[in-house]
Structures are given as C-alpha cells and as structure tokens.
Design a protein around this motif. Structure first.
Motif, PDB file in Angstrom:
ATOM      1  N   GLU A   1       0.931  -1.169   0.103  1.00  0.00           N
ATOM      2  CA  GLU A   1       0.032  -0.024   0.071  1.00  0.00           C
ATOM      3  C   GLU A   1       0.869   1.351  -0.088  1.00  0.00           C
ATOM      4  O   GLU A   1       0.322   2.257  -0.414  1.00  0.00           O
TER       5      GLU A   1
ATOM      6  N   ARG B   1      -3.900   4.401  -3.785  1.00  0.00           N
ATOM      7  CA  ARG B   1      -5.068   4.012  -3.303  1.00  0.00           C
ATOM      8  C   ARG B   1      -6.007   3.712  -4.542  1.00  0.00           C
ATOM      9  O   ARG B   1      -7.055   2.652  -4.362  1.00  0.00           O
TER      10      ARG B   1
ATOM     11  N   ARG C   1      -6.603  -0.174  -5.496  1.00  0.00           N
ATOM     12  CA  ARG C   1      -7.619  -0.873  -4.499  1.00  0.00           C
ATOM     13  C   ARG C   1      -9.052  -0.561  -4.196  1.00  0.00           C
ATOM     14  O   ARG C   1      -9.546  -0.833  -3.450  1.00  0.00           O
ATOM     15  N   LYS C   2      -9.467   0.191  -5.434  1.00  0.00           N
ATOM     16  CA  LYS C   2     -10.905   0.581  -5.615  1.00  0.00           C
ATOM     17  C   LYS C   2     -11.916  -0.817  -5.282  1.00  0.00           C
ATOM     18  O   LYS C   2     -11.549  -1.746  -5.812  1.00  0.00           O
ATOM     19  N   GLU C   3     -12.765  -0.359  -4.467  1.00  0.00           N
ATOM     20  CA  GLU C   3     -13.996  -1.386  -4.158  1.00  0.00           C
ATOM     21  C   GLU C   3     -14.623  -1.904  -5.522  1.00  0.00           C
ATOM     22  O   GLU C   3     -14.960  -0.994  -6.487  1.00  0.00           O
ATOM     23  N   GLY C   4     -14.654  -3.123  -5.786  1.00  0.00           N
ATOM     24  CA  GLY C   4     -15.332  -3.755  -7.036  1.00  0.00           C
ATOM     25  C   GLY C   4     -14.402  -3.783  -8.136  1.00  0.00           C
ATOM     26  O   GLY C   4     -14.836  -4.276  -9.284  1.00  0.00           O
TER      27      GLY C   4
ATOM     28  N   VAL D   1     -11.261  -5.055  -7.580  1.00  0.00           N
ATOM     29  CA  VAL D   1      -9.900  -5.867  -7.263  1.00  0.00           C
ATOM     30  C   VAL D   1     -10.128  -7.235  -7.794  1.00  0.00           C
ATOM     31  O   VAL D   1     -11.346  -7.854  -7.396  1.00  0.00           O
TER      32      VAL D   1
ATOM     33  N   THR E   1     -10.667 -11.207  -8.008  1.00  0.00           N
ATOM     34  CA  THR E   1     -11.014 -12.451  -6.977  1.00  0.00           C
ATOM     35  C   THR E   1      -9.862 -13.556  -7.430  1.00  0.00           C
ATOM     36  O   THR E   1      -9.248 -13.502  -8.389  1.00  0.00           O
TER      37      THR E   1
ATOM     38  N   SER F   1      -2.376  -6.441  -1.385  1.00  0.00           N
ATOM     39  CA  SER F   1      -3.572  -5.403  -1.353  1.00  0.00           C
ATOM     40  C   SER F   1      -3.735  -4.882  -2.679  1.00  0.00           C
ATOM     41  O   SER F   1      -2.945  -4.379  -3.362  1.00  0.00           O
TER      42      SER F   1
ATOM     43  N   HIS G   1      -4.367  -6.975 -11.625  1.00  0.00           N
ATOM     44  CA  HIS G   1      -5.076  -6.022 -10.883  1.00  0.00           C
ATOM     45  C   HIS G   1      -6.057  -5.242 -11.808  1.00  0.00           C
ATOM     46  O   HIS G   1      -6.238  -5.807 -12.921  1.00  0.00           O
TER      47      HIS G   1
ATOM     48  N   SER H   1     -11.190   8.035  -6.756  1.00  0.00           N
ATOM     49  CA  SER H   1     -12.720   8.004  -6.199  1.00  0.00           C
ATOM     50  C   SER H   1     -12.943   9.268  -5.293  1.00  0.00           C
ATOM     51  O   SER H   1     -13.688   9.040  -4.364  1.00  0.00           O
TER      52      SER H   1
END
Length: 742
Positions: free
Chosen positions: A332, A337, A340-343, A345, A347, A377, A444, A451
């Motif tokens: 990190e 940042r 590492r945005k939600e949605g 990354v 799986t 991360s 990634h 954001s």
C-alpha cells in the motif's frame, strides 16, 4: 509331467504328501534298506506304484498265516515308527496339518512371485522388440515372446492370451509405420514416441484390466488438467512424473497427465509423498550448493537481512515477508489507493483464470511462474522469470500476454482487469539480490481513476481560482495611483471597474496561457501513448496564484519511459512558455509610456528572489546584470509589465511542480528513473532538505504551505505502468537533472 515339475507348488506338495504318507504307513529304515536297489534308483515310479511294490515285498517276506492275524503295520520289531504313530494324540496331528497348510501357502506365494516376475520380463521384452533393427531377429524374438505368453497364460488365465498377443501385433505395426516416416524435428519426434508408448501402455493396461466401463477423459478435461499441471511448482511436477516412471524434463505434459489419469487407482498417497519429499530435499541441496556456508557467509549478510521482524519500537526493524499485514502495508505504500478500489480488485478465481489458462498455455514462451499466486492488497502477485527468448524486453512480454488474454479469456476479463510487469513491492525485495527487487506479474484492476468526491474537487478548484484573483489584485497593491482611484470610486459609489479589469486581464490571460500549454502537453503524450487522465484539479497556494493543476492518471501507461515523457512534458513546456512571457514582458516594461508606468503592477524584490533564474533574468535585462535591482530592500516594489509578472509566476509554479516529491510531475519523473523503492528514498531526502531550507531561508510562507498541501493531495505514488521493470534511459535522466536544477 513337465508342468508338474516346473511348478514350485506341485513339487512342494509332492514332497509333503510323500513324507506324510511314509510316516503314516510306518516304513522303517530297515525296510528301506531291504528294498532292492532297482526300486530305489527308479525315478519314474509314482507314489502309488511304490506303495504297491512295498506291499508285495512285505507279503513276500512274511508268512501267510501272519497276514490274516496281524496288520502289516503293527509289527513291533519291523515297524517301530508305526508303533509310535499309533500312540500319537490328536494335537500332534493338528500341528502337522497346520505345518502342511503353511507350506502350501508359501508355495502359492512363491508361485505368484515367479509369475509376476515373468510378466515383468515379458513387458520389458515387448518394449525391447521395437529397438531390434534386424527384421529376422525381431520376428524370431516375437515368436519366443508368444511362446512364453502361451505358457504363462495356461498357468494363470488363458483369456489374457488373446489381448496380449493383440498388443504385440499393434506394437509391431506401430514400429513398422514409424520406421517409414521421418520426424519434422527432434521435439516432434520425441512427442510422437512418447505418445506411441503411452498408447501401447494404455492398450496393455486396459486389456489386462478387461474393464470396458472405465471412465475416459475428454479433450476439454485433458486441456484443463494440462493447464493446471504446468503451473505447479517444479518439484511437484517432477514428483508426479517420477511416480509413473517418466522424466518431467523430457516428457510432454499431456503424456504425463494421461498416464496419471490411467494409473490413478494404483498411485498411493505414500508413494506420491515420498517422491515429493525427495524432490524438495534435492531442491534444497541445489540451493545450498549455490550459497556460501553459514559460518563463512554470516559476516557478509547485509545488516538489513539480520534485523528482527517489523517492530514499531525498533528503528532497525524491517517488514516480515511471511506476515500478511506487513506485506500489505508495504504494498500500500508503493501502490496508490486507486489500485485498491472496491469492485475493481480481482478475485482469486478471476486471477487464476489468467494464471492457469493464459500462463498455462503460453508460459513457456513468455513468463514461467516459479510458485503459486500470492494475494496482496489490490490484486495478486505471480513470481517467476521471463523466458530468455524475449531478451529482457518487458514491452514485448506485455504485448504477448495481452494478445493471449484477448484470444483465451472472455472479453469481460480484459475490460476489467490487466497484468503489469513490475518489481517486487513486498518485503521480499529487501532480501533480494536486485536493489529494486525481482520482477513479478501483478494482476489488478484496469480502471484506476481516483474515487474523489466531485463536489470536493470542484470546491478546491473554486477556492484556488479565487486566490488567483486575489493575487492578481495584490500586484497592484503597491501602485498608489490605482489604489487612490479605487478608493475614490468607492466613495462616489461608482462600481464601474471596467478600467481595473482591463489592467488585470493581461496578467490573467498570460498566466492562463502558461498553464494551458502545460496541460495540453500532458494530454498530447497521454493520447499518443494510449492512457487516460482525469480533468485537472487546481490546488491552492497562499504566496502564488495557485500551486499547480493536478491531473490523475486513470489507466496504466505503457512503460516508465512513457510515464517520464508525460511528467516531463508539462513542466518543460510550461517553463519554456513562462520564460518567453517573462522576457517579452521585460522588453515591454522597458518600452512602457509614462501613463502605462503610472498604472503598471509591481512585485517586491523578495518575491523575485524566490527564483534565482527569474531574478537574474530580471536584473540582467532591466539593470544590466550589476545587481542593481536585487540588492535593494526585499520589500521594495519593482514595476513590471503584467506579462513579465505572469511569466515569472508561471516559471515559479512549473518549477515547484517539478520538485521530485510523491505524486507531483517531478515525482513521476523520479519514479520513472529510480523505480518505486528508489523514488521513495530520494523523495524522502528531498522533503527533509526542503524542510531545512524552509526553516533557514526565510521563505516559510511559500514552502511550508507547499509541503502542507502536497502531503495531503499528492502523497501517493503514481499508478503502475504496464512495464515497470525497464526504466527510463540516460537521455531522460539528463533532462530531469536540467529541469530539477531550474
């Protein structure tokens, strides 16, 4: 008779029966000695014939009257053994029967072992027939094998004979066919041979098992299994191949997988574990041979490697590569940042699609993994090595991987995710031989747009524009004529300030030109190299019109050279335009009329001294370079044309933007030249040096506010480029040194 004598079980049974029969009949040693030599030496008499013969001898030597009164085996003097057996109890008989059963079982075991050995010899003989070049000798050898098969089948199971003979005929036909055709290359010949051997082995195994309902592997299942097999660690692949008597280095993965499938019922966990532990031990031994002994290398280990794991109270500690918290903390710090945005990354299953399907197919031509994926991360790391055929060309590697992703994976995957070739961002890099760490692949998200709240960025830009307008007013604050006229207009309630707007407009337009050129240069490079950027956000600063126009990169640049060009273009063009405006404004200053001088703006000498280059240019053009202007009191105003002040302001803004701190344009150049670890260290030194300069230089107002704003708005490093292993060139480093010195 031949079958009886050749069977170990039959021989042992015959001996047991003879011994037991002689004991029960009570034949004495004397009786054996009285037997005629002809009967003893006869080897063709059966047990029953010998018994009848001895009965005749008995009746020949004993009177007839004795035959009717006594049993021949009850004579106490002639048959002492028989007398003792009559007194034997039942327990003795049971012991003898148990011994007989035991001998019988041992004979059966021996016969089974001999049959198994014979089968193995036949299997080896079948394989050896293919290597006999002479047709006549090969035919003779096949005839001998058929004869041995018939003899073995008659002893075991005659139904096996037909299937084995068919296997021999097929093997012979394959050999004849392969002898008439030439291989295109050594690799294709090897694969063809392995395939033929596998086909022969499969037919023999299926014939011996005689299992018609056995499951068969489909082409899709085989392809998926091969993809999983090739991404396994090297030691595990070698262990699986050894478990089925194959060489992993010389055997095609499909052949190994097919053999594993066919022999899956016969492979035990103990056997697989044994081979795997042996391969791990061998791998550790090989690593140990390439390293120095512990006692000799102890003093040569860097201090960083001998430190304790990360401890907040220990300044000499370092992150632990086995601690997921330390790993993610370090990642990190190196990656922004936005990664590492939600949605956005991927799986584990989505990352495995690339690792298994893409690298499993093209890994031998692009990047060979050395272990399983590692979650970090923002994505997943894949350690390994680029193949030597690419000649350390990271751009070519990414190009080939992108082509394979488009061909193999769904379109949705490539639209949402990507793979970047970067240096190791985990604590493992601290103990690596490479200063910047070993190259790894990072899976990634593709979209890395910030954001940030739109209302927040709009509000910050509005405040910055207001402060810019305030600065434009302040440059007329030392002009008594202008301030007196404004005061009179307020007293008369005359709010027509058109004349004043005409005074500040040239300054605002000239300053805007410098910044527009700066941003257009960024945009041109981004369009040229195919990555996206956000609209700029204006950052405020107290002692200058504004700090800078901050634009974020939304998608990855191609490589670090592209990142450097993007970062360098803005400040370089902005400085060039600012210098032109400064020189033009100074020339126009010397040509101003008395009326223009009466309404001209001014800046204090202390403000000019913020830039050595700009101050010297002003002093050289207006004062002849003798220091007449710069040697005045710092608060003394210097009348200048609006273009000159706009050029000087633009020069200062672009120079500050090129300072190599974090995510500024100067920081991007530093990251492209030094890599993330090197830029982090270099940026820390610059920050500390700038802080000392601020304390001792007397320019606390401008640089303290600059450090404060930067620490909040531009603290993150730039988004990862697609290829961050190949750094920028020497020419670009020279350009960076020039612009940093300015």
């Amino acid at each position: 008779m031949t079958l009886v004598t050749n069977s170990p079980f039959a021989v042992l049974t015959l001996l047991l029966f003879t011994t037991y029969f002689c004991l029960m009949m009570g034949i004495s040693n004397a009786a054996f000695h009285n037997t005629p030599p002809m009967m003893i030496t006869s080897q063709r008499m059966t047990v029953s014939q010998r018994y009848n013969h001895r009965q005749k001898q008995y009746y020949h030597h004993v009177p007839r009257s004795f035959h009717k009164t006594r049993h021949p085996y009850s004579h106490p003097r002639s048959h002492p053994i028989g007398s003792r057996l009559m007194a034997t109890d039942n327990s003795t008989v049971e012991k003898l029967q148990q011994q007989a059963n035991k001998m019988k079982l041992e004979a059966e075991k021996l016969e089974a072992e001999l049959n198994l050995e014979k089968i193995q010899k036949l299997e080896r003989a079948i394989g050896a027939v293919e290597n006999i070049p002479d047709e006549k000798k090969r035919s003779q050898k096949l005839s001998d094998i058929r004869a041995d098969i018939k003899a073995l089948a008659s002893r075991i199971d005659p139904s096996v004979l037909e299937s084995l003979e068919k296997a021999i005929v097929v093997a012979e036909e394959e050999k004849m066919n392969s002898a008439t055709s030439s291989a295109d290359s050594a690799e294709s010949s090897r694969v063809s041979t392995e395939t033929n051997l596998y086909a022969k082995r499969k037919r023999i195994v299926s014939s011996m098992n005689n299992d018609k309902d056995k499951d068969k592997i489909t082409k899709a299942e085989l392809a998926a299994a091969v993809e999983l097999y090739v991404v396994l660690p090297k030691s595990m692949r070698r262990a699986l191949a050894r478990a089925i008597d194959l060489d992993e280095n010389r055997t095609d993965p499909a052949i190994v997988v097919l053999n594993l499938f066919d022999l899956r019922d016969s492979l035990s966990d103990e056997r697989l574990q044994k081979f795997y532990m042996e391969e791990l031990s061998r791998e550790k031994e090989n690593i140990g041979k390439t390293q120095q002994p512990l006692d000799k290398a102890e003093n040569t280990v860097p201090m960083l490697q001998r430190r304790e794991p990360d401890d907040p109270f220990n300044p000499f500690s370092y992150p632990d590569a086995n601690n997921i918290r330390d790993v993610n903390t370090m990642v990190e710090n190196f990656l922004p940042r936005q990664t590492r945005k939600e949605g956005m990354v991927p799986t584990k299953e989505e990352a495995e699609m690339f690792a298994v399907q893409v690298l499993g197919k093209v890994g031998k031509k692009t990047f060979q993994p050395s272990g399983p994926m590692e979650p970090v991360s923002g994505g997943f790391l894949i350690r390994g090595k680029m193949v030597s055929q690419l000649k350390e060309d990271g751009d070519k590697l990414i190009e080939l991987l992108d082509e394979s992703i488009v061909d193999i994976l769904p379109k949705e995957w490539s639209e949402k995710y990507q793979v970047s070739y970067i240096v190791d961002p985990t604590p493992q890099m601290l103990v690596d031989d490479n200063v910047n760490g070993s190259p790894v692949l990072l899976v990634h998200g593709r979209d890395m747009s910030p954001s940030t709240n739109v209302l927040l960025t709009t509000g910050v830009s509005s405040v910055s524009l207001f402060l810019t307008f305030v600065f434009a007013l302040s440059i007329f604050g030392q002009n008594d004529t202008v301030m007196q006229r404004i005061t009179e207009a307020q007293g008369q309630q005359d709010y027509d300030l058109t004349w004043f707007n005409q005074l500040i407009t040239p300054y605002l337009v000239a300053l805007g030109i410098t910044q527009v050129c700066h941003e257009l240069s960024h945009l041109v490079v981004a369009k040229k190299d195919g990555f996206k950027i956000t609209p700029p956000t204006i950052l405020p600063l107290l002692t200058l019109p504004y700090l800078s126009f901050q634009n974020r990169i939304k998608t990855s640049p191609k490589n670090l050279s592209s990142l450097f060009n993007f970062a360098f273009a803005g400040p370089a063009v902005g400085m060039a335009v600012s210098l032109l405006l400064l020189i033009l404004g100074l020339q126009m200053t010397m040509g101003m009329t008395p009326e223009q001088v009466q309404y001209s703006p001014s800046v204090p000498v202390g403000f000019l001294k913020l830039s050595s280059l700009g101050a010297n240019i002003v002093d050289y053009i207006l004062g002849g370079g003798d220091g007449i202007i710069l040697q005045q009191d710092p608060n003394t105003p210097v009348l200048l044309h609006p273009f000159a002040i706009a050029g000087f302001s633009g020069l200062m803004i672009n120079a500050i933007d090129s300072i190599p701190l974090a995510g500024t344009d100067g920081g991007r150049m530093s990251q492209a030249l030094l890599g993330r670890p090197g830029h982090t260290a270099f940026s820390g030194l610059i920050y500390f040096g700038l802080l000392l300069y601020t304390v001792f230089s007397g320019h606390q107002d401008i640089f303290l506010s600059y450090l404060f704003v930067t620490s909040f708005t531009q603290r993150d490093l730039e988004v990862p480029a697609r290829n961050e292993v190949d750094q920028a060139g020497i020419g670009q480093a020279a350009l960076a040194l020039i612009i940093w010195s300015v």
